[in-house]
Design a protein around this motif. Sequence first.
Motif, mmCIF file in Angstrom:
data_model
loop_
_atom_site.group_PDB
_atom_site.id
_atom_site.type_symbol
_atom_site.label_atom_id
_atom_site.label_comp_id
_atom_site.label_asym_id
_atom_site.label_seq_id
_atom_site.Cartn_x
_atom_site.Cartn_y
_atom_site.Cartn_z
ATOM 1 N N TYR A 67 -5.955 5.374 2.205
ATOM 2 C CA TYR A 67 -5.740 4.093 2.866
ATOM 3 C C TYR A 67 -5.933 2.911 1.916
ATOM 4 N N ASP A 68 -6.670 3.102 0.834
ATOM 5 C CA ASP A 68 -6.957 2.000 -0.090
ATOM 6 C C ASP A 68 -6.068 2.018 -1.345
ATOM 7 N N ARG B 53 -7.151 -3.583 4.573
ATOM 8 C CA ARG B 53 -5.820 -3.957 4.112
ATOM 9 C C ARG B 53 -5.523 -5.433 4.347
ATOM 10 N N PRO C 139 -2.227 3.414 6.947
ATOM 11 C CA PRO C 139 -3.600 2.913 7.071
ATOM 12 C C PRO C 139 -4.622 3.968 7.492
ATOM 13 N N PHE D 211 0.847 -1.195 0.000
ATOM 14 C CA PHE D 211 0.000 0.000 0.000
ATOM 15 C C PHE D 211 0.881 1.243 0.000
#
Length: 105
Positions: free
Chosen positions: A12-13, A84, A6, A2
């Motif tokens: 975060y995605d 995640r 987070p 990522f």
Amino acid sequence: MFSHKPYNLSGYDKMFHACPQCGLVYDIEPGFYTGAMYVSYAFSMIIFIVVGIALYIFFNDPSVWVYTSGTFLCTLILYPLSFRYSRVLYLHLFGGIRYRGDGAD
């Protein structure tokens, strides 16, 4: 895997297309991570059960609104991590990816 932290709510995605160290492509096929929502659902159910039991034990069976707000808040707070980890777990289970620890897969 990522590109952002987070709890960076605007990213975060966001995922890298490929691993910056070994070049492994994370996007196996279009729509691959759609199945990760089932893993995320399982994580959410585990959170519901654990929080519900904890509220029952530590608060002596509180009212329904306490259960509802407690599980909702915990699920909301843990959502970026659940998102995640569900993708990572789905990638390892169904994507044929194995972690070796040496930076190459």
